[in-house]
Design a protein around this motif. Structure first.
Motif, PDB file in Angstrom:
ATOM      1  N   ILE A  69       0.788  -1.135  -0.020  1.00 49.93           N
ATOM      2  CA  ILE A  69      -0.090  -0.080   0.060  1.00 49.93           C
ATOM      3  C   ILE A  69       0.945   1.233  -0.023  1.00 49.93           C
ATOM      4  O   ILE A  69       1.656   1.492   0.847  1.00 49.93           O
ATOM      5  CB  ILE A  69      -0.902   0.076   1.506  1.00 49.93           C
ATOM      6  N   GLU A  70       0.651   2.200  -0.982  1.00 51.27           N
ATOM      7  CA  GLU A  70       1.226   3.258  -1.006  1.00 51.27           C
ATOM      8  C   GLU A  70       0.544   4.444  -0.614  1.00 51.27           C
ATOM      9  O   GLU A  70      -0.609   4.517  -0.422  1.00 51.27           O
ATOM     10  CB  GLU A  70       1.684   3.526  -2.407  1.00 51.27           C
ATOM     11  N   ASN A  71       1.292   5.563  -0.105  1.00 51.06           N
ATOM     12  CA  ASN A  71       0.888   6.764   0.518  1.00 51.06           C
ATOM     13  C   ASN A  71      -0.059   7.324  -0.503  1.00 51.06           C
ATOM     14  O   ASN A  71      -1.040   8.117  -0.211  1.00 51.06           O
ATOM     15  CB  ASN A  71       1.933   7.703   1.065  1.00 51.06           C
ATOM     16  N   THR A  72      -0.112   7.176  -1.893  1.00 55.06           N
ATOM     17  CA  THR A  72      -0.758   7.619  -2.975  1.00 55.06           C
ATOM     18  C   THR A  72      -2.108   6.912  -3.097  1.00 55.06           C
ATOM     19  O   THR A  72      -2.921   7.120  -3.602  1.00 55.06           O
ATOM     20  CB  THR A  72      -0.347   7.648  -4.151  1.00 55.06           C
ATOM     21  N   THR A  73      -2.309   5.727  -2.079  1.00 52.88           N
ATOM     22  CA  THR A  73      -3.435   4.920  -2.114  1.00 52.88           C
ATOM     23  C   THR A  73      -3.448   3.736  -3.355  1.00 52.88           C
ATOM     24  O   THR A  73      -4.627   2.828  -3.461  1.00 52.88           O
ATOM     25  CB  THR A  73      -4.814   5.402  -2.356  1.00 52.88           C
TER      26      THR A  73
ATOM     27  N   TYR B 293      -3.327  14.586  -4.428  1.00 54.71           N
ATOM     28  CA  TYR B 293      -3.772  15.172  -3.032  1.00 54.71           C
ATOM     29  C   TYR B 293      -2.698  16.278  -2.578  1.00 54.71           C
ATOM     30  O   TYR B 293      -1.404  16.155  -2.936  1.00 54.71           O
ATOM     31  CB  TYR B 293      -3.792  14.014  -2.001  1.00 54.71           C
ATOM     32  N   SER B 294      -3.196  17.067  -1.966  1.00 54.91           N
ATOM     33  CA  SER B 294      -2.133  18.250  -1.508  1.00 54.91           C
ATOM     34  C   SER B 294      -0.935  17.541  -0.550  1.00 54.91           C
ATOM     35  O   SER B 294       0.272  18.048  -0.305  1.00 54.91           O
ATOM     36  CB  SER B 294      -2.981  19.524  -0.826  1.00 54.91           C
ATOM     37  N   THR B 295      -1.579  16.639   0.427  1.00 52.57           N
ATOM     38  CA  THR B 295      -0.773  15.888   1.308  1.00 52.57           C
ATOM     39  C   THR B 295      -1.293  14.356   1.187  1.00 52.57           C
ATOM     40  O   THR B 295      -2.486  14.028   1.018  1.00 52.57           O
ATOM     41  CB  THR B 295      -0.902  16.439   2.810  1.00 52.57           C
ATOM     42  N   SER B 296      -0.414  13.504   1.457  1.00 50.92           N
ATOM     43  CA  SER B 296      -0.631  12.253   1.574  1.00 50.92           C
ATOM     44  C   SER B 296       0.538  11.534   2.497  1.00 50.92           C
ATOM     45  O   SER B 296       1.693  11.665   2.109  1.00 50.92           O
ATOM     46  CB  SER B 296      -0.606  11.352   0.126  1.00 50.92           C
ATOM     47  N   SER B 297       0.145  10.537   3.199  1.00 46.21           N
ATOM     48  CA  SER B 297       1.320   9.863   4.029  1.00 46.21           C
ATOM     49  C   SER B 297       0.396   8.461   4.349  1.00 46.21           C
ATOM     50  O   SER B 297      -0.651   8.161   4.425  1.00 46.21           O
ATOM     51  CB  SER B 297       1.629  10.545   5.009  1.00 46.21           C
ATOM     52  N   ILE B 298       1.394   7.644   4.911  1.00 48.39           N
ATOM     53  CA  ILE B 298       0.856   6.327   5.576  1.00 48.39           C
ATOM     54  C   ILE B 298       1.817   5.718   6.575  1.00 48.39           C
ATOM     55  O   ILE B 298       3.001   5.953   6.543  1.00 48.39           O
ATOM     56  CB  ILE B 298       0.837   5.120   4.423  1.00 48.39           C
ATOM     57  N   SER B 299       1.449   5.323   7.641  1.00 49.35           N
ATOM     58  CA  SER B 299       1.983   4.813   8.802  1.00 49.35           C
ATOM     59  C   SER B 299       2.703   3.734   8.610  1.00 49.35           C
ATOM     60  O   SER B 299       2.273   2.845   7.570  1.00 49.35           O
ATOM     61  CB  SER B 299       1.351   4.721  10.065  1.00 49.35           C
ATOM     62  N   ALA B 300       3.660   3.315   9.475  1.00 50.36           N
ATOM     63  CA  ALA B 300       4.334   1.956   9.508  1.00 50.36           C
ATOM     64  C   ALA B 300       3.072   0.889   9.758  1.00 50.36           C
ATOM     65  O   ALA B 300       2.379   1.140  10.604  1.00 50.36           O
ATOM     66  CB  ALA B 300       5.664   1.765  10.454  1.00 50.36           C
ATOM     67  N   VAL B 301       3.568  -0.170   9.405  1.00 46.72           N
ATOM     68  CA  VAL B 301       2.637  -1.401   9.977  1.00 46.72           C
ATOM     69  C   VAL B 301       2.734  -1.827  11.315  1.00 46.72           C
ATOM     70  O   VAL B 301       4.009  -2.025  11.757  1.00 46.72           O
ATOM     71  CB  VAL B 301       2.656  -2.803   9.117  1.00 46.72           C
TER      72      VAL B 301
ATOM     73  N   GLN C  58      -4.024  -9.456  13.738  1.00 39.65           N
ATOM     74  CA  GLN C  58      -4.425  -8.194  12.892  1.00 39.65           C
ATOM     75  C   GLN C  58      -3.390  -7.166  12.719  1.00 39.65           C
ATOM     76  O   GLN C  58      -3.073  -6.651  13.777  1.00 39.65           O
ATOM     77  CB  GLN C  58      -5.905  -7.630  13.368  1.00 39.65           C
ATOM     78  N   GLN C  59      -2.991  -6.917  11.680  1.00 39.65           N
ATOM     79  CA  GLN C  59      -2.045  -5.750  11.270  1.00 39.65           C
ATOM     80  C   GLN C  59      -3.053  -4.626  10.775  1.00 39.65           C
ATOM     81  O   GLN C  59      -3.925  -4.845  10.188  1.00 39.65           O
ATOM     82  CB  GLN C  59      -0.962  -6.281  10.426  1.00 39.65           C
ATOM     83  N   SER C  60      -2.234  -3.511  11.090  1.00 39.05           N
ATOM     84  CA  SER C  60      -2.864  -2.182  10.519  1.00 39.05           C
ATOM     85  C   SER C  60      -2.061  -1.260  10.071  1.00 39.05           C
ATOM     86  O   SER C  60      -0.766  -1.295  10.723  1.00 39.05           O
ATOM     87  CB  SER C  60      -3.996  -1.599  11.530  1.00 39.05           C
ATOM     88  N   ALA C  61      -2.261  -0.251   9.144  1.00 38.99           N
ATOM     89  CA  ALA C  61      -1.476   0.782   8.767  1.00 38.99           C
ATOM     90  C   ALA C  61      -2.571   1.834   8.490  1.00 38.99           C
ATOM     91  O   ALA C  61      -3.628   1.880   8.012  1.00 38.99           O
ATOM     92  CB  ALA C  61      -0.842   0.502   7.698  1.00 38.99           C
ATOM     93  N   THR C  62      -2.213   3.348   8.660  1.00 37.20           N
ATOM     94  CA  THR C  62      -3.141   4.158   8.481  1.00 37.20           C
ATOM     95  C   THR C  62      -2.649   5.289   7.394  1.00 37.20           C
ATOM     96  O   THR C  62      -1.369   5.878   7.480  1.00 37.20           O
ATOM     97  CB  THR C  62      -3.171   5.150   9.867  1.00 37.20           C
ATOM     98  N   SER C  63      -3.621   5.581   6.472  1.00 33.35           N
ATOM     99  CA  SER C  63      -3.348   6.386   5.437  1.00 33.35           C
ATOM    100  C   SER C  63      -3.926   7.911   5.888  1.00 33.35           C
ATOM    101  O   SER C  63      -5.088   7.889   6.342  1.00 33.35           O
ATOM    102  CB  SER C  63      -3.862   6.049   4.039  1.00 33.35           C
ATOM    103  N   ASN C  64      -3.283   8.952   5.521  1.00 33.01           N
ATOM    104  CA  ASN C  64      -3.876  10.262   5.635  1.00 33.01           C
ATOM    105  C   ASN C  64      -3.506  11.105   4.194  1.00 33.01           C
ATOM    106  O   ASN C  64      -2.374  11.123   3.916  1.00 33.01           O
ATOM    107  CB  ASN C  64      -3.333  11.009   6.872  1.00 33.01           C
ATOM    108  N   PHE C  65      -4.561  11.518   3.732  1.00 34.23           N
ATOM    109  CA  PHE C  65      -4.495  12.722   2.297  1.00 34.23           C
ATOM    110  C   PHE C  65      -5.706  13.241   2.461  1.00 34.23           C
ATOM    111  O   PHE C  65      -6.674  13.190   3.185  1.00 34.23           O
ATOM    112  CB  PHE C  65      -4.637  11.637   1.332  1.00 34.23           C
ATOM    113  N   GLY C  66      -5.345  14.335   1.743  1.00 32.74           N
ATOM    114  CA  GLY C  66      -6.343  15.529   1.491  1.00 32.74           C
ATOM    115  C   GLY C  66      -6.101  16.409   0.404  1.00 32.74           C
ATOM    116  O   GLY C  66      -4.981  16.646  -0.024  1.00 32.74           O
ATOM    117  N   ILE C  67      -7.148  17.363   0.506  1.00 37.49           N
ATOM    118  CA  ILE C  67      -6.955  18.557  -0.603  1.00 37.49           C
ATOM    119  C   ILE C  67      -7.014  19.877   0.182  1.00 37.49           C
ATOM    120  O   ILE C  67      -7.611  20.021   1.250  1.00 37.49           O
ATOM    121  CB  ILE C  67      -8.477  18.652  -1.345  1.00 37.49           C
ATOM    122  N   ALA C  68      -6.083  20.604  -0.059  1.00 39.13           N
ATOM    123  CA  ALA C  68      -6.107  21.863   0.627  1.00 39.13           C
ATOM    124  C   ALA C  68      -7.186  22.578   0.797  1.00 39.13           C
ATOM    125  O   ALA C  68      -7.950  22.771  -0.237  1.00 39.13           O
ATOM    126  CB  ALA C  68      -4.781  22.869   0.048  1.00 39.13           C
TER     127      ALA C  68
END
Length: 1008
Positions: free
Chosen positions: A38-42, A96-104, A115-125
């Protein structure tokens, strides 16, 4: 130079990308799950089985522009998201203006079930912001996206201009790349594509998932619903036009589901029309359509047991964590299996022999029943499973620490499933029925008692080998609380230790003595794993009613005629009964047969001389004090005092709540001494109470007079009246108060008389009466005559004779007006006077002074001479003596009442008159009264006397006879003072051959 610059830009872009892996060592076999990039760009790549990609391009992994998938956001007319180079597609709003993903977390390599998880954050200014939490559990066949989307308050958004969340994939289907669309409607919609079975076209199904032989890639709703969706050609998601599935178009996806085999893609969308924060989730599924694999079978147990049945809880868990987290307990599909001991435990059985888990039940309870031969330590295992877990059987020992262990010990301790409490010495009965009980008997407050405790084993039999410690206690069962939840009575808990030699039955160690009363108590026994309550309940009752009080209180002698307060017989008064025992809330009763009056009159009624006590207690005692049971409408119908003998006030229902009365767990009496191990069901006052009173009559009443007027329509003065009247003390119900006697019979009776309601009293001394007193609640009044006055008086032609009473307690006689008054006075049931009422009238009559008058007679000796007789009464000074025309039959003499005298002694100094009449030469006859003719030559005279009083003289009723003694008419009240010397009989002289001075002839014969 341009080419070089483009290549460097691309390299720098890829170098700055963030890529995480979930289950990095998986995706190679059927049992190690999916491997996600999974990439930070989704953008996402998924590897499965052969470790090759499941989305296009299969060989590409992020960062790569060859992956035709990602999450896109449409906002205010523009589309934002990852770029795409397979075609000429580029998002109109750019990346997206910003995009990131956390470590697993937890980090790879992942353990099956974790169960493993990772969190993506992205958005439009200045626009929508998105958080996606990606969750995956090895070796499941889906990835979960938990999405939070926030639209700022000032951002332009409406129904016509929605914010839209897209997720699209160019599918690969495990290598076929061509598939059929499917849309499975339901509570959780599935939109996807599958590789066609045998390449058939048109596709075999578009509304249900194929059951086998295919790969399915799909989106599955979890929380929230898809606003629109498509399963169509892969490029339709990136190019506007039919079938209108593109993320670039302003309209929603067309919900197209291809039924023609083609190179497919899938996409879903969520629309939002207002600012705010929204949450939803969905699965991206790649794999089979069967129940997801799970990590382990979990058995939850207590670690050990006696010979009692033991419950094991079985579940399937998708997590490796023990105990299994609630959200990881399998709740779909069907999984079956059995439990076993390793090695086998001799005689132990499991029920049911096969358990079932899944959609029908998330857990199953299996009951293991050991035998004495089963004793030992074993390992628990699940066998014969319809689907084998990744990590076999795991166990949780729930006894204290919840440690992970499958070791289980069976001891050879007899089973205890419960406990019973019952009276010491009584046989233990099972099963318990209405006629086959284990009783606990009624107890007394502040009186020690004990009982037995029985350990109960399998089938209800006594666990004769039981050894262990328990706590025994009592609790209030009046409101039927749950056995395990009821609060124990303070001070009743006792420790009791069973030894094997007790054979499962033991008496509690020390006496229990309760200071409070309880309508319904139960025994409870607590052991480490067992809490049991007695099958029977029992009552703890007061030993007595300690005091009885009343608004009719008096001293304790009961003999005073002046004590206050006073209560009218039949009037309401209160009684209050107290026990002084907290917890008593009963309502006592009275026993009217247990009354006594210690001052019994000499006669008039039988011993004990008590009246009737009526009424009941209507208010229960206050449980806070045990006092205050009362009734306000008691009545007593007698005079004087009463008191209660022992048990005159009693309670016979307090022990009913526990069914002690119905069950015979107390005796039908008020015994406070054990008889056959039982006390009485009842209790009351244990000694004679104080006296209650003083009671007085409600009123006095005259028994209807039975009197016959001596003469029809009138009565002569001095004539016997024979008037007998009875006065009685009466209660409010007009019943006789027999005890209104002696010192309690206080009414003084007097006579009142008047004529014609004139208001002028006639002296009561004129009425001759006999002395009387109150006896048996009666006053016997007698009057013999109305006496003549010294001088004639009257007449009293409307004489009323009445009785009046004076009573120091104010008791009144029902009365009638005898006075001149315009105020009506009627019977007064309150016993009080009103108006000018005085006495109760006994009789009304015409009372006259009378006399009989005889006049002299003159005439020829040849004739029978009539003697004028007048029955007269005094008609007043103006009328004088007047013929009593009413006396037509009352005064009628016979001939024998008259005396004839023929020999006379003349007063000295007078000349004797010649008298030729011999005795009985003429005779008296009546009707009319006359003397017979003596005949020619028998001139003379005779005196005739009417004997009204004492008889004297002779009477001649026949001529020539010798005569006989005259008899009296017996009416002396008609004598008169003729000579001024007192009342005498009337007398007349009959002259034969002599005429009155006024006449010149004695006989005249005329012919006409």
């Amino acid at each position: 130079m341009v080419l070089v610059f483009f290549v460097l830009l691309l390299v720098n872009s890829l170098a700055s990308a963030q890529v995480v892996e979930l289950n990095s060592t998986g995706g190679t076999t059927a049992t190690n799950g999916l491997h996600f990039y999974i990439e930070n760009t989704t953008k996402i790549q998924v590897r499965r089985l052969n470790n090759t990609g499941q989305v296009y391009s299969p060989t590409a992994i992020p960062p790569s522009n060859n992956l035709d998938n990602g999450i896109f956001i449409r906002g205010n007319g523009l589309v934002y998201g990852p770029s795409h180079t397979v075609t000429t597609f580029n998002p109109t709003g750019g990346m997206y203006s910003t995009s990131s993903i956390s470590a697993v977390t937890p980090a790879n390599p992942a353990t099956a079930g974790v169960q493993q998880s990772a969190t993506s954050n992205f958005g439009i200014a200045s626009g929508p912001q998105v958080t996606v939490v990606w969750k995956y559990t090895t070796p499941l066949d889906f990835l979960t996206a938990e999405v939070t989307l926030t639209i700022p308050a000032a951002y332009p958004v409406s129904a016509a201009n929605p914010v839209r969340y897209y997720h699209v994939f160019d599918t690969y289907l495990g290598g076929s790349d061509s598939g059929c669309g499917v849309n499975v409607a339901g509570s959780k919609r599935i939109v996807g594509t599958y590789s066609s079975l045998g390449g058939a076209t048109p596709c075999p199904t578009s509304t249900a998932l194929p059951t086998s032989g295919t790969i399915v890639e799909s989106f599955r709703e979890r929380v929230g619903t898809f606003s629109s969706y498509c399963a169509a050609g892969w490029s339709t998601f990136f190019v506007n036009g039919a079938p209108n599935c593109s993320v670039l178009q302003s309209a929603a996806m067309s919900n197209t589901i291809t039924t023609t085999l083609q190179d497919t893609g899938i996409g879903i969308a969520y629309d939002f029309t207002a600012p705010g924060t929204y949450t939803f989730s969905y699965d991206f599924v790649i794999g089979s359509t069967t129940v997801p694999p799970y990590d382990h079978i979990e058995i939850r147990h207590d670690g050990s047991t006696t010979q009692c049945p033991e419950n094991f809880v079985v579940l399937a868990c998708t997590s490796s964590t023990v105990p299994c987290p609630p959200l990881n307990i399998v709740n779909t599909g069907t999984l079956t299996g059995s439990l076993a001991f390793i090695p086998a435990a001799t005689g132990a059985t499991f029920t049911p022999s096969t358990f079932t888990l899944g959609s029908s039940a998330t857990t199953a309870t299996v009951v293991m029943q050991p035998t004495a031969a089963s004793a030992g330590t074993y390992t628990l295992a699940a066998t014969g499973l319809s689907s084998v877990p990744l990590n076999g059987t795991k166990c949780t020992n729930a006894s204290g620490t919840a440690a992970q262990s499958c070791s289980f010990t069976i001891t050879n301790t007899p089973c205890v499933t419960g406990f019973e409490c019952l009276e010491t010495g009584l046989p233990y009965n099972t099963p318990v029925t209405a006629s086959n009980r284990n009783p606990l008997y009624t107890k007394l407050v502040n009186t020690g008692f004990r009982f037995d405790v029985v350990a109960i084993g399998v089938g209800g039999a006594i666990a004769t080998g039981y050894a262990g410690s328990v706590n025994v206690e009592l609790y209030d069962d009046s409101t039927a609380p749950a056995c395990t939840a009821a609060t124990a009575l303070a001070g009743t808990t006792q420790a009791l230790t069973f030894a094997a030699s007790d054979s499962g039955r033991k008496t509690i160690a020390s006496n229990l003595a309760l200071a409070n009363a309880y309508g319904k108590l139960r025994c409870r026994v607590r052991e480490t794993t067992v809490t049991a309550c007695s099958s029977d309940s029992f009552t703890v009752r007061p030993s007595a009613i300690s005091s009885i009080s009343s608004t009719a209180n008096a001293d304790n002698s009961g003999g005073s005629a002046t004590n206050t307060p006073i209560v009218k017989a039949g009037a309401n008064f209160s009684l209050t009964a107290d026990t002084g025992v907290v917890g008593y809330n009963g309502t006592p009763k009275i026993n009217p047969a247990l009354l006594e009056w210690t001052s019994v009159p000499a006669s008039g009624r039988a011993t004990p001389g008590t009246g009737t006590l009526a009424g009941s207690f209507t208010t229960a005692a206050s449980a806070a004090s045990g006092n205050g049971a009362s009734g306000a409408a008691f009545t007593y119908d007698e005079v004087g005092y009463f008191r209660f003998k022992a048990q005159g006030v009693y309670d016979d229902t307090f022990a009913a709540l526990s069914s002690d009365i119905a069950n015979g767990d107390c005796t039908n009496d008020a015994s406070n001494t054990l008889v056959g191990g039982k006390y009485g069901c009842k209790f009351g006052n244990t000694s004679v109470s104080n006296h209650f009173g003083r009671f007085i009559p409600d009123h006095l009443s005259m028994v209807p007079v039975s009197w016959v007027e001596p003469c029809t329509g009138f009565t002569y003065m001095d004539q016997p009246l024979n008037l007998n009247v009875t006065l009685e003390g009466r209660n409010a119900a007009n019943g006789r108060t027999f005890n209104y006697t002696g010192i309690f019979g206080k009414a003084v009776v007097s006579v009142e008389m008047e004529n014609a309601n004139s208001g002028v009293a006639i002296a009561p001394s004129r009425l001759t009466t006999s002395a009387a007193s109150w006896l048996g609640g009666q006053y016997l009044f007698s009057a013999s005559s109305f006496t003549k006055a010294a001088s004639p008086d009257g007449p009293y032609d409307a004489l009323a004779i009445g009785l009046a009473t004076t009573e120091s307690d104010g008791v009144k006689m029902f009365d009638r007006d005898m006075q001149a008054s315009t105020t009506a006075c009627t019977a007064d049931t309150a016993g009080t006077s009103s108006g000018t009422c005085t006495a109760k009238t006994m009789i009304n009559t015409k009372m006259r002074q009378g006399r009989v008058k005889l006049s002299n007679a003159y005439g020829s000796e040849r004739l029978a001479l009539p003697i004028p007789v007048r029955i007269e009464y005094w008609a007043g000074s103006s009328a004088g003596w007047t013929i009593n025309t009413l006396d037509t039959a009352c005064t009628f003499p016979s001939a024998t009442n008259f005396a004839n005298s023929f020999s006379f002694t003349f007063p000295a100094g007078t000349t004797a008159k010649p008298n030729n009449l011999a005795a009985c030469e003429t005779a008296v006859s009546v009707n009319p009264v006359r003397l017979s003719a003596p005949g020619v030559g028998n001139n003379g005279f005779a005196d005739v006397t009417l004997n009204l009083g004492s008889a004297s003289g002779n009477q001649c009723v026949s001529v020539g006879g010798s005569g006989s003694a005259a008899v009296t008419l017996g009416k002396p009240w008609l004598q008169f003072n003729w000579l001024g010397t007192g009342n005498t009989n009337p007398k007349a002289r009959v002259n034969f051959g002599i005429y009155k001075k006024a006449n010149e002839f004695i006989y005249t014969r005329e012919n006409h």
